[in-house]
Design an enzyme around this catalytic site. Structure first.
Site, short mmCIF file in Angstrom:
data_model
loop_
_atom_site.label_atom_id
_atom_site.label_comp_id
_atom_site.label_asym_id
_atom_site.label_seq_id
_atom_site.Cartn_x
_atom_site.Cartn_y
_atom_site.Cartn_z
N THR A 195 0.84 -1.20 0.00
CA THR A 195 0.00 0.00 0.00
C THR A 195 0.88 1.25 0.00
O THR A 195 2.09 1.15 -0.27
CB THR A 195 -1.04 -0.08 1.15
OG1 THR A 195 -1.91 1.03 1.04
CG2 THR A 195 -0.44 -0.14 2.53
N LYS B 288 3.01 1.26 -3.94
CA LYS B 288 2.21 0.56 -4.95
C LYS B 288 2.82 0.59 -6.36
O LYS B 288 2.65 -0.34 -7.13
CB LYS B 288 0.80 1.15 -4.99
CG LYS B 288 -0.07 0.71 -3.84
CD LYS B 288 -1.45 1.28 -4.00
CE LYS B 288 -2.48 0.36 -3.40
NZ LYS B 288 -3.85 0.71 -3.76
N ASN C 219 -1.10 -4.19 -5.93
CA ASN C 219 -1.52 -4.20 -4.52
C ASN C 219 -1.30 -5.53 -3.80
O ASN C 219 -1.37 -5.58 -2.58
CB ASN C 219 -2.94 -3.64 -4.30
CG ASN C 219 -4.03 -4.50 -4.88
OD1 ASN C 219 -3.79 -5.44 -5.62
ND2 ASN C 219 -5.26 -4.16 -4.55
N GLY D 62 -13.10 10.84 -9.89
CA GLY D 62 -11.78 10.46 -9.38
C GLY D 62 -10.96 9.74 -10.43
O GLY D 62 -11.49 8.94 -11.22
N ALA D 63 -9.66 10.06 -10.45
CA ALA D 63 -8.75 9.44 -11.42
C ALA D 63 -7.40 9.18 -10.74
O ALA D 63 -6.36 9.26 -11.37
CB ALA D 63 -8.59 10.35 -12.64
N GLY D 64 -7.46 8.84 -9.45
CA GLY D 64 -6.23 8.48 -8.73
C GLY D 64 -5.92 7.01 -8.94
O GLY D 64 -6.40 6.40 -9.92
N ALA E 30 -6.86 4.22 -7.32
CA ALA E 30 -8.03 3.33 -7.33
C ALA E 30 -8.93 3.64 -8.52
O ALA E 30 -9.51 2.74 -9.12
CB ALA E 30 -8.80 3.50 -6.02
N GLY F 163 -17.54 0.48 -0.19
CA GLY F 163 -16.20 -0.04 -0.50
C GLY F 163 -15.85 -1.34 0.18
O GLY F 163 -14.93 -2.04 -0.27
N1 LIG Z 1 -12.63 -0.50 -1.36
C1 LIG Z 1 -11.40 -0.80 -1.73
O1 LIG Z 1 -11.02 -1.98 -1.85
C2 LIG Z 1 -10.46 0.32 -2.06
C3 LIG Z 1 -9.27 0.07 -2.77
C4 LIG Z 1 -8.40 1.14 -3.05
C5 LIG Z 1 -8.74 2.42 -2.63
N2 LIG Z 1 -9.89 2.64 -1.94
C6 LIG Z 1 -10.26 3.99 -1.50
O2 LIG Z 1 -10.33 4.85 -2.63
C7 LIG Z 1 -10.04 6.19 -2.25
C8 LIG Z 1 -9.00 6.79 -3.20
O3 LIG Z 1 -7.80 6.06 -3.10
P1 LIG Z 1 -6.61 6.24 -4.16
O4 LIG Z 1 -5.60 5.22 -3.84
O5 LIG Z 1 -7.15 6.33 -5.55
O6 LIG Z 1 -6.05 7.69 -3.75
P2 LIG Z 1 -5.25 8.71 -4.68
O7 LIG Z 1 -4.47 7.99 -5.72
O8 LIG Z 1 -4.57 9.64 -3.75
O9 LIG Z 1 -6.42 9.52 -5.46
C9 LIG Z 1 -7.28 10.38 -4.75
C10 LIG Z 1 -8.43 10.84 -5.64
O10 LIG Z 1 -9.27 11.69 -4.86
C11 LIG Z 1 -9.31 13.00 -5.44
N3 LIG Z 1 -9.35 13.99 -4.36
C12 LIG Z 1 -8.64 13.99 -3.21
N4 LIG Z 1 -8.95 15.08 -2.46
C13 LIG Z 1 -9.87 15.79 -3.18
C14 LIG Z 1 -10.58 17.01 -2.96
N5 LIG Z 1 -10.39 17.73 -1.85
N6 LIG Z 1 -11.44 17.42 -3.91
C15 LIG Z 1 -11.65 16.69 -5.04
N7 LIG Z 1 -11.00 15.54 -5.31
C16 LIG Z 1 -10.14 15.09 -4.40
C17 LIG Z 1 -8.04 13.10 -6.24
O11 LIG Z 1 -8.18 14.12 -7.21
P3 LIG Z 1 -6.85 14.82 -7.85
O12 LIG Z 1 -6.36 13.83 -8.87
O13 LIG Z 1 -7.38 16.06 -8.43
O14 LIG Z 1 -5.88 15.01 -6.73
C18 LIG Z 1 -7.97 11.69 -6.84
O15 LIG Z 1 -8.88 11.54 -7.90
C19 LIG Z 1 -9.58 6.12 -0.79
O16 LIG Z 1 -10.67 6.41 0.03
C20 LIG Z 1 -9.20 4.66 -0.62
O17 LIG Z 1 -9.31 4.22 0.72
C21 LIG Z 1 -10.75 1.62 -1.66
#
Ligand SMILES: NC(=O)c1ccc[n+]([C@@H]2O[C@H](COP(=O)([O-])OP(=O)(O)OC[C@H]3O[C@@H](n4cnc5c(N)ncnc54)[C@H](OP(=O)(O)O)[C@@H]3O)[C@@H](O)[C@H]2O)c1
Length: 262
Positions: A68, A72, A93, A133-135, A137, A245
């Protein structure tokens, strides 16, 4: 649980380590299927990742490890092999350690996500989906949705360049899905998916406006904690079907057990 010389060992590599819950979820799952696997969090600094992985290759009772933040993507260069999902998503992952010490990386987010929707009878094939979202996940869910036959996928993200880059990558891999990036109103979609971290903190705003979203639509939020995010609570009051989730995470437990057993 009793950990003995016969127990298969797994780790979850992270930095910081205090927030890690995946090890507890994995341990509970392995206990529930009566599999003799024990999982421990392992605090690994980015600069030490290569040395730690070289050591894990030599640990003969280790069957694999979860990866994590922040490892990653950086873990990829140390692997012997990675699945096609890793190449698409650009992140790992879970890693399997084979009996001869080879390290094979996979990314189970996309398959876990699609499985969680299927379990909740939320259709994807032929549907019109809005993803916020485009991070990391979000990359996985977008490829997962297109791979599962989504007809139209719109990706909306704060950093629009990231949404455009992801839309282009998904469209190249799945030309049968009409993929675009940009702002859209939720009311005209069959499925709305939040993959941003908005909703984890108590004072976060909603990731998007759900005006007009009703019983014909489904809303998914991949945030694990809280289990019911404000977005899901709002969607439910408007009559939409919802999925959180936790089912995505649970579906990955099943996939991890299969992955390390192969
Ligand atoms: N259920 C599951 O198995 C699982 C698996 C993986 C992740 N998740 C969850 O998914 C979520 C995202 O994880 P990640 O790994 O993708 O994180 P990440 O790579 O850091 O991406 C974060 C995303 O959130 C957006 N964001 C963050 N703060 C924001 C704000 N203030 N306003 C608008 N957009 C915002 C970011 O937009 P920008 O690109 O503009 O920064 C990006 O799209 C987390 O809650 C994580 O726990 C769940």
């Amino acid at each position: 649980m009793e950990i003995t010389g016969k127990t298969k060992i797994m780790f979850v590599l992270a930095d910081p380590i205090g927030h890690v819950r995946a090890s507890a979820v994995l341990n509970a799952y392995f206990r529930s299927i009566d599999d003799d696997v024990a999982v421990s969090p392992l605090h690994v600094l980015p600069a030490d990742l290569g040395a730690v992985l070289a050591s894990i290759r030599l640990m003969r009772n280790v069957v694999g490890f979860g990866v994590t933040i922040p490892h990653k993507t950086s873990v990829i260069e140390y692997l012997d092999e990675a699945t096609p999902e890793v190449a698409l998503i650009g992140a790992v992952n879970f890693v399997k350690r084979t009996a001869d010490g080879r390290l094979v990386g996979d990314n189970l987010d996309a398959r876990g996500f699609v499985a969680s929707l299927a379990q909740h009878r939320i259709a994807v094939r032929g549907r019109k989906v809005l993803q916020v979202g485009a991070g990391g996940a979000g990359r996985a869910t977008a490829f997962g949705l297109a791979g599962a036959g989504t007809r139209e996928l719109t990706i909306m993200n704060r950093d629009e360049a990231k949404a455009r880059a992801l839309a282009a990558a998904v469209s190249r891999r799945y030309p049968g899905t009409k993929v675009s990036a940009g702002h859209a109103e939720a009311r005209s979609f069959d499925l709305i998916v939040n993959t941003t971290s908005l909703g984890m903190k108590i004072d976060d705003p909603l990731p998007l406006d759900l005006e007009g979203v009703g019983p014909g639509a489904a809303v998914s939020d991949i945030i694990v904690t809280p289990e019911v995010t404000p977005l899901l609570a709002r969607a439910a009051t408007q009559g939409a079907r919802t999925v959180g989730g936790r089912p995505m995470l649970d579906a990955q437990m099943v996939l991890v057990a299969k992955f390390i057993a192969r």
